[in-house]
Design a protein around this motif. Structure first.
Motif, PDB file in Angstrom:
ATOM      1  N   UNK A 186       0.875  -1.167   0.000  1.00 49.22           N
ATOM      2  CA  UNK A 186       0.000   0.000   0.000  1.00 49.22           C
ATOM      3  C   UNK A 186       0.911   1.215   0.000  1.00 49.22           C
ATOM      4  N   UNK A 187       1.032   1.853  -1.162  1.00 54.11           N
ATOM      5  CA  UNK A 187       1.947   2.977  -1.283  1.00 54.11           C
ATOM      6  C   UNK A 187       1.568   4.151  -0.417  1.00 54.11           C
ATOM      7  N   UNK A 188       0.288   4.382  -0.244  1.00 56.67           N
ATOM      8  CA  UNK A 188      -0.166   5.524   0.550  1.00 56.67           C
ATOM      9  C   UNK A 188       0.211   5.368   2.013  1.00 56.67           C
ATOM     10  N   UNK A 189       0.237   4.131   2.485  1.00 61.58           N
ATOM     11  CA  UNK A 189       0.540   3.873   3.898  1.00 61.58           C
ATOM     12  C   UNK A 189       1.973   3.390   4.105  1.00 61.58           C
ATOM     13  N   UNK A 190       2.716   3.204   3.011  1.00 60.45           N
ATOM     14  CA  UNK A 190       4.082   2.673   3.106  1.00 60.45           C
ATOM     15  C   UNK A 190       4.089   1.329   3.848  1.00 60.45           C
ATOM     16  N   UNK A 191       3.170   0.473   3.463  1.00 64.03           N
ATOM     17  CA  UNK A 191       3.038  -0.832   4.101  1.00 64.03           C
ATOM     18  C   UNK A 191       3.232  -1.940   3.082  1.00 64.03           C
ATOM     19  N   UNK A 192       3.818  -3.038   3.538  1.00 69.76           N
ATOM     20  CA  UNK A 192       3.939  -4.255   2.744  1.00 69.76           C
ATOM     21  C   UNK A 192       3.282  -5.368   3.548  1.00 69.76           C
TER      22      UNK A 192
END
Length: 126
Positions: free
Chosen positions: A73-79
């Motif tokens: 999730x690019x918006x949350x900087x999550x993988x």
């Protein structure tokens, strides 16, 4: 500085599911490959799955193909690593990883990795 923080590990019965999360911070990861590795007791750290931050291409080790799904999730900087149909042999510490210059992603070696998280334990009981 760069930080990768994993969460979501735990104890689950065989056949169950877990979702691992990796919160990435400290830089822009658009040019990076993000991945998950795992290390079982007495074994070497091994590649599990990877995703290109830009473009979203995904790659999986044969041992998890069809059962695990990596996403970001690019918006949350999550993988994320969604793990289904878990087996006792999936028991390991799972590490989030980031690298900018991975050659052959399916042959990504631990020593090539720029950044590591601290790991999260996954235990699958039979």
């Amino acid at each position: 500085q760069v930080q990768l923080v994993e969460s979501g590990g735990g104890l689950v019965q065989a056949g169950g599911s877990l979702r691992l999360r990796c919160a990435a911070s400290g830089r822009t990861f658009s040019m990076y490959v993000m991945g998950w590795f795992r290390q079982a007791p007495g074994k070497e750290r091994e590649f599990v799955a990877a995703i290109r931050w830009s473009g979203g291409n995904t790659y999986y080790a044969d041992s998890v193909k069809g059962r695990f799904t990596i996403s970001r999730d690019g918006a949350k900087n999550m993988v994320y690593l969604q793990m289904n149909s878990l087996k006792p042999e999936d028991t390991a510490v799972y590490y989030c990883a980031a690298d900018r210059a991975v050659g052959s992603i399916l042959e990504w070696q631990p020593y090539e990795t720029d950044y590591w998280g601290q790991g999260t334990q996954v235990t699958v009981s039979s």
